[in-house]
Design a protein around this motif. Structure first.
Motif, PDB file in Angstrom:
ATOM      1  N   THR A  10       0.837  -1.206   0.000  1.00 34.16           N
ATOM      2  CA  THR A  10       0.000   0.000   0.000  1.00 34.16           C
ATOM      3  C   THR A  10       0.874   1.258   0.000  1.00 34.16           C
ATOM      4  OG1 THR A  10      -1.676  -1.211   1.241  1.00 34.16           O
ATOM      5  CG2 THR A  10      -1.878   1.184   1.183  1.00 34.16           C
ATOM      6  N   ILE A  11       1.889   1.278   0.849  1.00 36.17           N
ATOM      7  CA  ILE A  11       2.789   2.429   0.894  1.00 36.17           C
ATOM      8  C   ILE A  11       3.533   2.572  -0.429  1.00 36.17           C
ATOM      9  CG2 ILE A  11       4.890   3.326   1.983  1.00 36.17           C
ATOM     10  CD1 ILE A  11       3.838   2.166   4.613  1.00 36.17           C
ATOM     11  N   PHE A  12       3.950   1.470  -0.996  1.00 34.42           N
ATOM     12  CA  PHE A  12       4.652   1.490  -2.274  1.00 34.42           C
ATOM     13  C   PHE A  12       3.779   2.085  -3.376  1.00 34.42           C
ATOM     14  CE2 PHE A  12       5.844  -0.605  -6.277  1.00 34.42           C
ATOM     15  CZ  PHE A  12       7.143  -0.130  -6.388  1.00 34.42           C
ATOM     16  N   ILE A  13       2.526   1.731  -3.421  1.00 32.25           N
ATOM     17  CA  ILE A  13       1.610   2.258  -4.442  1.00 32.25           C
ATOM     18  C   ILE A  13       1.416   3.756  -4.261  1.00 32.25           C
ATOM     19  CG2 ILE A  13      -0.808   2.260  -5.194  1.00 32.25           C
ATOM     20  CD1 ILE A  13      -0.769  -0.739  -5.007  1.00 32.25           C
ATOM     21  N   PHE A  14       1.229   4.197  -3.023  1.00 33.40           N
ATOM     22  CA  PHE A  14       1.037   5.628  -2.791  1.00 33.40           C
ATOM     23  C   PHE A  14       2.288   6.432  -3.130  1.00 33.40           C
ATOM     24  CE2 PHE A  14      -2.501   4.363   0.100  1.00 33.40           C
ATOM     25  CZ  PHE A  14      -3.495   5.023  -0.595  1.00 33.40           C
TER      26      PHE A  14
END
Length: 170
Positions: A10-14
């Motif tokens: 999730t952090i990677f996508i954001f």
């Protein structure tokens, strides 16, 4: 373990979808540079000209600026040791820009950046370091020049500031 992977994903996508763009791309600017004339220091002038060459596209919706760039740099001794040998140098890059546009704008602005640095026994490395400082200071001046040109072209609106009322249409 699976929860950590989900959080990481999730952090990677954001972070990858943050929308990075170059600041001075042609689509963000309301001006273009029609002609650049270089006076005095050719090295500084060529560096400025090559960086501003990206903005030399002709468009009908933008202001076309003609620039006359007068540049120089000064190297001074800032302090000396007990024997009188230079210990700290000061290098300053000056760029005077005369701006004319097709709309009749005639502006002149002086940009300067400077830095202090220590002397070195190895004169070859000192000269290379001075050259890199000159390039870096010129890059700072180019950034300031681009901001200044953007502010000039942004002043073409029909609004003016009057008293405490705010912007009013002419």
């Amino acid at each position: 373990m699976i929860r950590n992977k989900i959080i990481f994903f999730t952090i990677f996508i954001f972070l990858t979808q943050c929308g990075y763009q170059t600041i001075y791309s042609n689509k963000n600017l309301d001006f273009s540079i029609a002609k650049i004339k270089i006076l005095n220091d050719q090295n500084i002038g060529r560096q400025i000209k090559s960086r501003l060459a990206l903005l030399s596209s002709k468009s009908t919706n933008t202001d076309n600026f003609n620039l006359e760039i007068d540049s120089k740099f000064e190297k001074k001794t800032a302090s000396k040791d007990k024997q009188g040998n230079p210990k700290i140098f000061n290098i300053i890059v000056y760029v005077k820009v005369n701006i004319t546009s097709e709309r009749g704008i005639k502006e002149s602005k002086v940009f300067s950046e400077g830095i202090n640095y220590n002397n070195s026994e190895n004169k070859f490395n000192l000269k290379r370091y001075e050259d890199s400082l000159k390039v870096n200071l010129t890059e700072k001046i180019i950034d300031n020049l681009l901001l200044y040109l953007q502010s000039i072209s942004a002043n073409k609106s029909n609004a003016s500031l009057q008293g405490n009322i705010g912007y009013t249409v002419k």
